[in-house]
Design a protein around this motif. Sequence first.
Motif, PDB file in Angstrom:
ATOM      1  N   ASP A 175       0.967  -1.143   0.112  1.00 36.82           N
ATOM      2  CA  ASP A 175       0.111  -0.045  -0.070  1.00 36.82           C
ATOM      3  C   ASP A 175       0.778   1.294   0.017  1.00 36.82           C
ATOM      4  O   ASP A 175       0.751   2.266  -0.728  1.00 36.82           O
ATOM      5  N   VAL A 176       2.060   1.282   0.980  1.00 34.42           N
ATOM      6  CA  VAL A 176       2.654   2.367   0.921  1.00 34.42           C
ATOM      7  C   VAL A 176       3.670   2.752  -0.462  1.00 34.42           C
ATOM      8  O   VAL A 176       3.468   3.833  -0.952  1.00 34.42           O
ATOM      9  N   LEU A 177       4.019   1.525  -1.089  1.00 32.31           N
ATOM     10  CA  LEU A 177       4.776   1.741  -2.198  1.00 32.31           C
ATOM     11  C   LEU A 177       3.846   2.074  -3.301  1.00 32.31           C
ATOM     12  O   LEU A 177       4.266   2.837  -4.278  1.00 32.31           O
ATOM     13  N   TYR A 178       2.691   1.567  -3.285  1.00 34.54           N
ATOM     14  CA  TYR A 178       1.905   1.891  -4.150  1.00 34.54           C
ATOM     15  C   TYR A 178       1.292   3.486  -4.347  1.00 34.54           C
ATOM     16  O   TYR A 178       1.292   3.820  -5.225  1.00 34.54           O
ATOM     17  N   ALA A 179       1.165   3.786  -3.148  1.00 33.76           N
ATOM     18  CA  ALA A 179       0.783   5.481  -2.913  1.00 33.76           C
ATOM     19  C   ALA A 179       2.062   6.122  -3.538  1.00 33.76           C
ATOM     20  O   ALA A 179       1.601   6.970  -4.204  1.00 33.76           O
ATOM     21  N   LEU A 180       2.969   5.887  -3.245  1.00 32.98           N
ATOM     22  CA  LEU A 180       4.341   6.639  -3.786  1.00 32.98           C
ATOM     23  C   LEU A 180       4.352   6.349  -5.389  1.00 32.98           C
ATOM     24  O   LEU A 180       4.377   7.601  -6.014  1.00 32.98           O
ATOM     25  N   LYS A 181       4.006   5.110  -5.995  1.00 31.53           N
ATOM     26  CA  LYS A 181       4.281   4.979  -7.344  1.00 31.53           C
ATOM     27  C   LYS A 181       2.871   5.615  -7.896  1.00 31.53           C
ATOM     28  O   LYS A 181       3.190   6.685  -8.875  1.00 31.53           O
ATOM     29  N   SER A 182       1.693   5.964  -7.066  1.00 33.82           N
ATOM     30  CA  SER A 182       0.572   6.566  -7.722  1.00 33.82           C
ATOM     31  C   SER A 182       1.103   8.265  -7.765  1.00 33.82           C
ATOM     32  O   SER A 182       0.649   9.177  -8.643  1.00 33.82           O
ATOM     33  N   ALA A 183       1.833   8.529  -6.770  1.00 37.91           N
ATOM     34  CA  ALA A 183       2.398   9.982  -6.623  1.00 37.91           C
ATOM     35  C   ALA A 183       3.679  10.162  -7.714  1.00 37.91           C
ATOM     36  O   ALA A 183       4.035  11.380  -7.748  1.00 37.91           O
ATOM     37  N   GLY A 184       4.102   9.314  -8.195  1.00 37.56           N
ATOM     38  CA  GLY A 184       5.031   9.454  -9.346  1.00 37.56           C
ATOM     39  C   GLY A 184       6.602   9.215  -8.891  1.00 37.56           C
ATOM     40  O   GLY A 184       7.635   9.357  -9.497  1.00 37.56           O
ATOM     41  N   VAL A 185       6.621   8.454  -7.665  1.00 37.08           N
ATOM     42  CA  VAL A 185       7.849   8.189  -7.027  1.00 37.08           C
ATOM     43  C   VAL A 185       8.016   6.488  -6.932  1.00 37.08           C
ATOM     44  O   VAL A 185       7.207   5.790  -6.229  1.00 37.08           O
ATOM     45  N   THR A 186       9.165   6.001  -7.554  1.00 32.49           N
ATOM     46  CA  THR A 186       9.421   4.707  -7.390  1.00 32.49           C
ATOM     47  C   THR A 186      10.777   4.598  -6.564  1.00 32.49           C
ATOM     48  O   THR A 186      11.715   5.021  -7.118  1.00 32.49           O
ATOM     49  N   PRO A 187      10.988   4.276  -5.280  1.00 36.14           N
ATOM     50  CA  PRO A 187      11.969   4.278  -4.478  1.00 36.14           C
ATOM     51  C   PRO A 187      13.056   3.506  -5.529  1.00 36.14           C
ATOM     52  O   PRO A 187      12.697   2.366  -5.851  1.00 36.14           O
ATOM     53  N   GLU A 188      14.373   3.805  -4.947  1.00 37.05           N
ATOM     54  CA  GLU A 188      15.359   2.845  -5.512  1.00 37.05           C
ATOM     55  C   GLU A 188      15.791   1.667  -4.546  1.00 37.05           C
ATOM     56  O   GLU A 188      15.963   0.809  -5.133  1.00 37.05           O
TER      57      GLU A 188
END
Length: 360
Positions: free
Chosen positions: A167-180
Amino acid sequence: MKKILVRLRLTFIALMTLTTSSCSNAQNSEITPTVPTVATIPTNPATFAFSKGADVGWLPQMEATGYKFYDTDGSEKDCLQLLKDRGINTIRLRVWVNPSNDKASGHCSPAETVKMAVRAQKMGMRIMIDFHYSDSWADPGKQTKPAAWAKHSFLELLNDVYQHTFDVLYALKSAGVTPEWVQVGNEIPGGMLWPEGSTSNWTQLAQLLNRGYEATKAINPSIKVIIHVDEGNNNARFRTFFDNAKVNNVKYDVIGLSYYPYWIKSDYTKTIADLANNLNDMVSRYDKEVMVVEVGGDYTLVQNTRDMLVAVIDAIKKAPNNKGLGVIYWEPEGEKSWSGYQLNAWQSDGKPSSALDAFK
């Protein structure tokens, strides 16, 4: 967990429609969220061969209390810009499930983490997300389950770890951020989510770690998963942990280390060789990349801290086969009068310490 989903849906209500299926058994459970297609916001194209980072989880809280940051000429500046000007190219952000402790209530939440990650990425920073799997600090002395998970069975905890991570990583992805990078757990020599995930039950700990890995790779297979242990100069500690991880088929990409000579009552000159040797051993023994994800020195000993950082950076860069990824300072902006933290790298006048020039 329900509180987290509600918060994320409020933030990304037009984007998130997730469904969760139950774990079928403890050893081989599958969770398959239904993920809508999301347009990806272009990320900064800049790449950096070596990560020079700062963990700044306190920053939004400091700003909320009115704390101001200044450059050496006295001009007020964004803290992230001050860090970038000193060579920092990576921002590490911790995330708690439902933050509730007195001092940081509401901070380091999934929603705040997304906001901070977007802000840092817009400045060209790389992003690391550090999952504590707790409502507050998780470290070698405490790995307390989130209140919402406290009475859950082990099967439910497997589901919790997967879904929270996703959920947290999907929220980030939805905001345009994919952590390295993504850390599954924070300083876990004794395991996490005690007692179920302690190192006294490696079979269960391995399953929990693998659920975090699987959720991360479901978002993007290119994200590197870090397993993080403290006392980076203590080779026996690392061999014990990662030998067990290997036997229990834990999936990960990077070995993360903390290095704080201050806490072991020793000057860095007495332990830096041990850190270098441990880094080399981790690469050769497990064929993994290595990264010092937490480091810090006494803010009153500016030259000593700067020299220590130079030595740590050198040790990582000399890791075999170019597998040393970078060094991250923990809370450099956490000035003592605000945080009470001795190992920050900031001055009482709101200006960065010259110790950070080691990253230039």
